[in-house]
Scaffold this motif. Structure first.
Motif, PDB file in Angstrom:
ATOM      1  N   GLU A   9      66.918  71.010  74.477  1.00  0.00           N
ATOM      2  CA  GLU A   9      66.376  71.610  75.672  1.00  0.00           C
ATOM      3  C   GLU A   9      67.347  73.141  75.929  1.00  0.00           C
ATOM      4  O   GLU A   9      67.234  74.240  76.189  1.00  0.00           O
ATOM      5  N   ASN A  51      66.633  76.880  75.664  1.00  0.00           N
ATOM      6  CA  ASN A  51      66.974  77.771  77.008  1.00  0.00           C
ATOM      7  C   ASN A  51      67.786  78.879  76.479  1.00  0.00           C
ATOM      8  O   ASN A  51      67.782  79.965  76.910  1.00  0.00           O
ATOM      9  N   ARG A 107      65.664  81.012  74.750  1.00  0.00           N
ATOM     10  CA  ARG A 107      64.735  81.823  75.429  1.00  0.00           C
ATOM     11  C   ARG A 107      65.099  82.564  76.565  1.00  0.00           C
ATOM     12  O   ARG A 107      64.479  83.904  76.756  1.00  0.00           O
ATOM     13  N   HIS A 108      66.057  82.155  77.169  1.00  0.00           N
ATOM     14  CA  HIS A 108      66.555  83.037  78.667  1.00  0.00           C
ATOM     15  C   HIS A 108      67.924  83.722  78.293  1.00  0.00           C
ATOM     16  O   HIS A 108      67.941  84.517  79.165  1.00  0.00           O
ATOM     17  N   GLY A 168      62.754  72.088  82.884  1.00  0.00           N
ATOM     18  CA  GLY A 168      63.752  71.899  81.697  1.00  0.00           C
ATOM     19  C   GLY A 168      64.956  71.024  82.230  1.00  0.00           C
ATOM     20  O   GLY A 168      65.382  70.157  81.713  1.00  0.00           O
TER      21      GLY A 168
END
Ligand SMILES: Nc1ncnc2c1ncn2[C@@H]1O[C@H](COP(=O)(O)OP(=O)(O)O)[C@@H](O)[C@H]1O
Ligand SMILES: [Mg+2]
Length: 311
Positions: free
Chosen positions: A235, A239, A242-243, A279
């Motif tokens: 996770e 993250n 993705r972020h 998440g």
């Protein structure tokens, strides 16, 4: 003493004192009270109210404190308990409230554990079906195409080769999704290899560079704890990809005393860690299941997720 009796005793005492003062004091009230009498009465009333307020305040203040603190108990950050006052009505309230929070947290952590276990079992099942059924069928198609290619007339060769390529891509995708759902390598080769394949996948699908550090001689973890570490790493990497908009990510697995520490650090844009999503909550819940501690620190120059679990 119960709150009801306490308030009754305080009010009774103040009223008794006022009544005695009235009896003893050399004052009288005329049928049509004059200003001086009203002033004395008003002063007496004022004294009575103030005394009552002061006495009740010390009795009721703990209740206010408890009510305020109750509102600040956060189910996302369990383990917080109110400190009971040494005595008084606040004590029973705090003890009762703490016992209720104990029960709720236990119930919550049990249902979280059940939910996560069910989720893992379901992922396991889907991964197996993807890998064994769909994966096998695609393999059969791939072999068939290969044979057809050999026997087909020359003008079909290119078309068949292209078909074979897309079937192979599909098969790779199915295997990758199955691997993400259930890291078979975790069961077969252990955590270090599973993290290696995770960072490998990450590097392939992200523009950020990734560095992996696994300290030698880590104490062994139970398979449940390994799965928790793996899921948190997964996770955190997702993250970061993705972020974070990061250019570099580092994943490290080290030990501190007899505890194993996973750290995933990126150099991305950071975020406000008080604003959890599913998440981050999932990571916290998994960490709790493994009796571990999860801390997320973030600033505009990067985010670090740190998980510490007992060996
Ligand atoms: N490494 C990170 N860098 C920047 N922002 C992040 C990072 N991790 C999480 N965030 C922010 O926190 C939010 C919540 O993350 P998460 O709980 O994983 O939910 P989701 O990934 O489903 O949005 C994200 O939407 C993102 O805005
Ligand atoms: Mg996420």
């Amino acid at each position: 003493m119960r709150l009801y009796w306490r308030v009754l005793v305080i009010n009774g005492a103040v009223l008794t004192a006022a009544t005695l003062a009235l009896v003893v004091a050399p004052v009288s009230v005329s049928r049509h009270p004059v200003v001086s009498e009203a002033a004395v009465l008003g002063f007496g009333l004022f004294l009575m109210v103030v005394t009552n307020a002061l006495l009740l305040r010390s009795s009721l203040a703990p209740l206010d404190r408890v009510v305020r603190e109750m509102a600040s108990v956060d189910p996302q950050r369990p383990g917080r308990r109110l400190k009971p006052p040494d005595s008084g009505p606040g004590r029973d309230l705090v003890l009762g409230f703490n016992a209720m929070v104990d029960r709720l947290e236990e119930e919550r952590s049990m249902s979280n554990a059940k939910q996560l276990a069910a989720q893992e079992a379901e992922r396991h099942r889907i991964a197996r079906e993807l890998h064994d059924d769909i994966g096998q069928q695609l393999t059969v198609v791939l072999l068939g195409l290969k044979q057809a290619e050999q026997r087909a007339p020359a003008e079909l060769a290119d078309e068949l080769a292209a078909l074979r390529e897309s079937t192979r891509d599909g098969l790779d995708d199915v295997r990758r999704v199955a691997r993400q759902l259930r890291p078979g390598v975790l069961d077969d080769l252990g955590l270090a290899s599973a993290l290696a394949s995770l960072t490998h996948d990450f590097a392939e699908h992200s523009s950020a560079s990734v560095r992996r550090v696994v300290a030698p001689g880590l104490p062994p973890l139970s398979s449940d704890t390994e799965l928790v570490v793996y899921r948190v790493a997964q996770e955190a990497l997702t993250n970061a990809a993705r972020h974070a908009g990061a250019s570099a990510v580092e994943l490290s697995l080290t030990k501190v005393g007899d505890r194993v520490v996973l750290e995933v650090a990126d150099d991305g844009r950071g975020f406000d860690v008080r604003r959890d999503g599913a998440g981050l909550r999932g990571m916290r819940e998994r960490a709790r299941l493994a009796a571990g501690d999860l801390t997320v620190t973030s600033s505009p120059v990067g985010t670090t997720v740190r998980l510490e679990v007992p060996a």
